[in-house]
Design an enzyme around this catalytic site. Structure first.
Site, mmCIF file in Angstrom:
data_model
loop_
_atom_site.group_PDB
_atom_site.id
_atom_site.type_symbol
_atom_site.label_atom_id
_atom_site.label_comp_id
_atom_site.label_asym_id
_atom_site.label_seq_id
_atom_site.Cartn_x
_atom_site.Cartn_y
_atom_site.Cartn_z
ATOM 1 N N ARG A 121 39.906 24.968 -13.920
ATOM 2 C CA ARG A 121 40.598 24.183 -14.943
ATOM 3 C C ARG A 121 41.946 23.708 -14.396
ATOM 4 O O ARG A 121 42.981 24.267 -14.715
ATOM 5 C CB ARG A 121 40.783 25.025 -16.218
ATOM 6 C CG ARG A 121 39.542 25.110 -17.093
ATOM 7 C CD ARG A 121 39.313 23.777 -17.790
ATOM 8 N NE ARG A 121 38.137 23.790 -18.647
ATOM 9 C CZ ARG A 121 38.150 24.131 -19.936
ATOM 10 N NH1 ARG A 121 39.276 24.500 -20.505
ATOM 11 N NH2 ARG A 121 37.051 24.089 -20.643
ATOM 12 N N GLN A 126 39.592 17.539 -13.695
ATOM 13 C CA GLN A 126 39.186 17.229 -15.070
ATOM 14 C C GLN A 126 37.984 16.292 -15.129
ATOM 15 O O GLN A 126 37.120 16.440 -15.994
ATOM 16 C CB GLN A 126 40.361 16.618 -15.836
ATOM 17 C CG GLN A 126 41.411 17.640 -16.240
ATOM 18 C CD GLN A 126 42.547 17.010 -17.024
ATOM 19 O OE1 GLN A 126 42.696 15.790 -17.071
ATOM 20 N NE2 GLN A 126 43.371 17.829 -17.640
ATOM 21 N N ASP A 129 34.678 18.242 -14.768
ATOM 22 C CA ASP A 129 34.510 19.400 -15.640
ATOM 23 C C ASP A 129 33.361 19.193 -16.632
ATOM 24 O O ASP A 129 33.534 18.619 -17.705
ATOM 25 C CB ASP A 129 35.825 19.662 -16.387
ATOM 26 C CG ASP A 129 35.817 20.988 -17.142
ATOM 27 O OD1 ASP A 129 34.746 21.595 -17.269
ATOM 28 O OD2 ASP A 129 36.897 21.407 -17.596
ATOM 29 N N SER A 132 33.768 20.763 -20.254
ATOM 30 C CA SER A 132 34.573 19.989 -21.198
ATOM 31 C C SER A 132 33.815 18.790 -21.735
ATOM 32 O O SER A 132 33.808 18.528 -22.936
ATOM 33 C CB SER A 132 35.871 19.520 -20.521
ATOM 34 O OG SER A 132 36.717 20.617 -20.267
ATOM 35 N N TYR A 226 41.117 28.945 -20.304
ATOM 36 C CA TYR A 226 40.196 29.459 -21.312
ATOM 37 C C TYR A 226 40.879 30.548 -22.138
ATOM 38 O O TYR A 226 41.768 31.235 -21.653
ATOM 39 C CB TYR A 226 38.945 30.067 -20.663
ATOM 40 C CG TYR A 226 38.099 29.085 -19.901
ATOM 41 C CD1 TYR A 226 37.134 28.336 -20.550
ATOM 42 C CD2 TYR A 226 38.268 28.903 -18.537
ATOM 43 C CE1 TYR A 226 36.348 27.436 -19.851
ATOM 44 C CE2 TYR A 226 37.491 27.992 -17.835
ATOM 45 C CZ TYR A 226 36.532 27.274 -18.495
ATOM 46 O OH TYR A 226 35.762 26.375 -17.808
#
Length: 366
Positions: A121, A126, A129, A132, A226
């Protein structure tokens, strides 16, 4: 370098790891792509859609034989392992911390494996990911499912016959799924409240119009982006702070997961029995044991008039969108790992290091 797209075999799975659009982008970068026939059919992608962009459509065995890189969304299964050859590179969500036997089996074949669920993360990862991108859809779909199961409408409605008050929605967990659940419920006109162990999520929840139920967490923040497992003391405090809202809620959506561990129980059976008749709980963590004590995966349990739906819904039920997002994540991941279609193997780089679980038969991460 030839990439092979395999048809998903897990029950209920409708997604495909690469869409025709993203396949074309990889071909433009110099990769060759082969796909198992009908792999994209459950996401509304026809074999001809892939052929039109230059993808070769073949039988399953041919994909395993010809591809140097094999792509799947879910972990490779026993039947897959029979067809994997030494030197092949596997990319999927392996959940290596909870699947040690699978990792050993891959290593025994002399293969290399990257786990997409292990992507760190960090800001520059991003766009890779998958958790997500897929959880975003999960939050949306959870509220839509809840709206369908409820016996009330969401918005305030004024009619000649009287006024209908808006439904009350409570969201546990203000991560990607939780934030999308808040946004969706608000758009539908509900009064929304949310709670999370991470106090840093308060501003995010409020920016979407939710009231944040604050619990003194005494430094119990997040780990690597998280939520971490809460202490017994925090769990008791949260229960006390949230009970009033929980008992008045028409819809509750729970989204709390801890990677590699059993999901925390946030709603006990005792609490369910005190909820209002007709309330609905959508438990998105049911596959990891559930945030609600009475939930069961892929089943609806009714307790004292409260409907508890344990599910991991999400991406599979909106497979076209989910596949396109997942494919873009994989595209970015592959481009990051390679240079002119060849793998760089930069083990000093964080994304490569964290996701490379097995290299040429050697287990790197347990």
């Amino acid at each position: 370098m030839k990439i092979g797209i395999l048809k998903e075999t897990q029950k209920g799975e409708k997604r495909v790891s690469l869409s025709p659009n993203i396949s074309k982008q990889l071909i433009d970068k110099g990769f060759k792509i082969i796909i198992e026939e009908d792999a994209g059919s459950n996401s509304s992608y026809k074999n001809s859609d892939y052929k039109d962009v230059g993808v070769s459509v073949e039988k399953r065995g041919v994909v395993f034989k010809e591809a140097q890189i094999l792509l799947k969304i879910n972990p490779f299964d026993e039947e897959d392992l029979k067809l994997i050859d030494k030197g092949q590179i596997l990319i999927s969500q392996l959940y290596h911390k909870s699947n040690p036997e699978l990792i050993k089996a891959i290593a025994s074949k002399g293969a290399t494996a990257f786990s997409l669920d292990a992507i760190p993360r960090i800001s520059r990862a991003q766009d890779m990911d998958v958790l997500s991108s897929q959880n975003n859809l999960a939050g949306y779909k959870a509220v839509i499912l809840g709206a369908y199961e409820m016996t009330k409408i969401f918005p305030l409605m004024m009619t000649a016959a009287g006024t209908i008050t808006p439904s009350k929605v409570l969201i546990y967990g203000v991560g990607v799924a939780g934030l999308q659940a808040i946004a969706t419920a608000k758009r539908l006109g509900a009064v929304v409240e949310a709670t999370d162990i991470r106090t840093e999520t308060k501003e995010q929840a409020e920016s979407l119009g939710a009231k944040f139920i604050l619990v003194d967490n005494e430094g119990e923040e997040s780990e690597g982006g998280y939520a971490k497992e809460a202490s017994e003391d925090y769990a008791r405090k949260q229960k006390e702070a949230v009970n009033k809202s929980l008992f008045q809620a028409d819809l509750v959506v729970t989204t709390a997961n801890i990677p590699g561990r059993k999901a925390p129980v946030l709603i006990t059976e005792e609490q369910v029995l005190q909820m209002k008749n007709g309330a609905v709980i959508i438990d998105l963590a049911a596959a990891q044991g559930g945030n609600c004590e009475v939930s069961k995966l892929n089943k609806t349990v009714v307790k004292n008039g409260v409907k508890v739906i344990g599910t991991n819904i999400a991406p599979e039920s909106v497979s076209t969108n989910a596949s396109e997002l997942f494919a873009k994540n994989i595209y970015n991941f592959i481009i990051h790992l390679t240079e002119e279609t060849a793998f760089k193997w930069d083990l000093e780089e964080e994304i490569t290091d964290e996701t490379l679980i097995v290299k040429e038969g050697e287990i790197r991460k347990n």
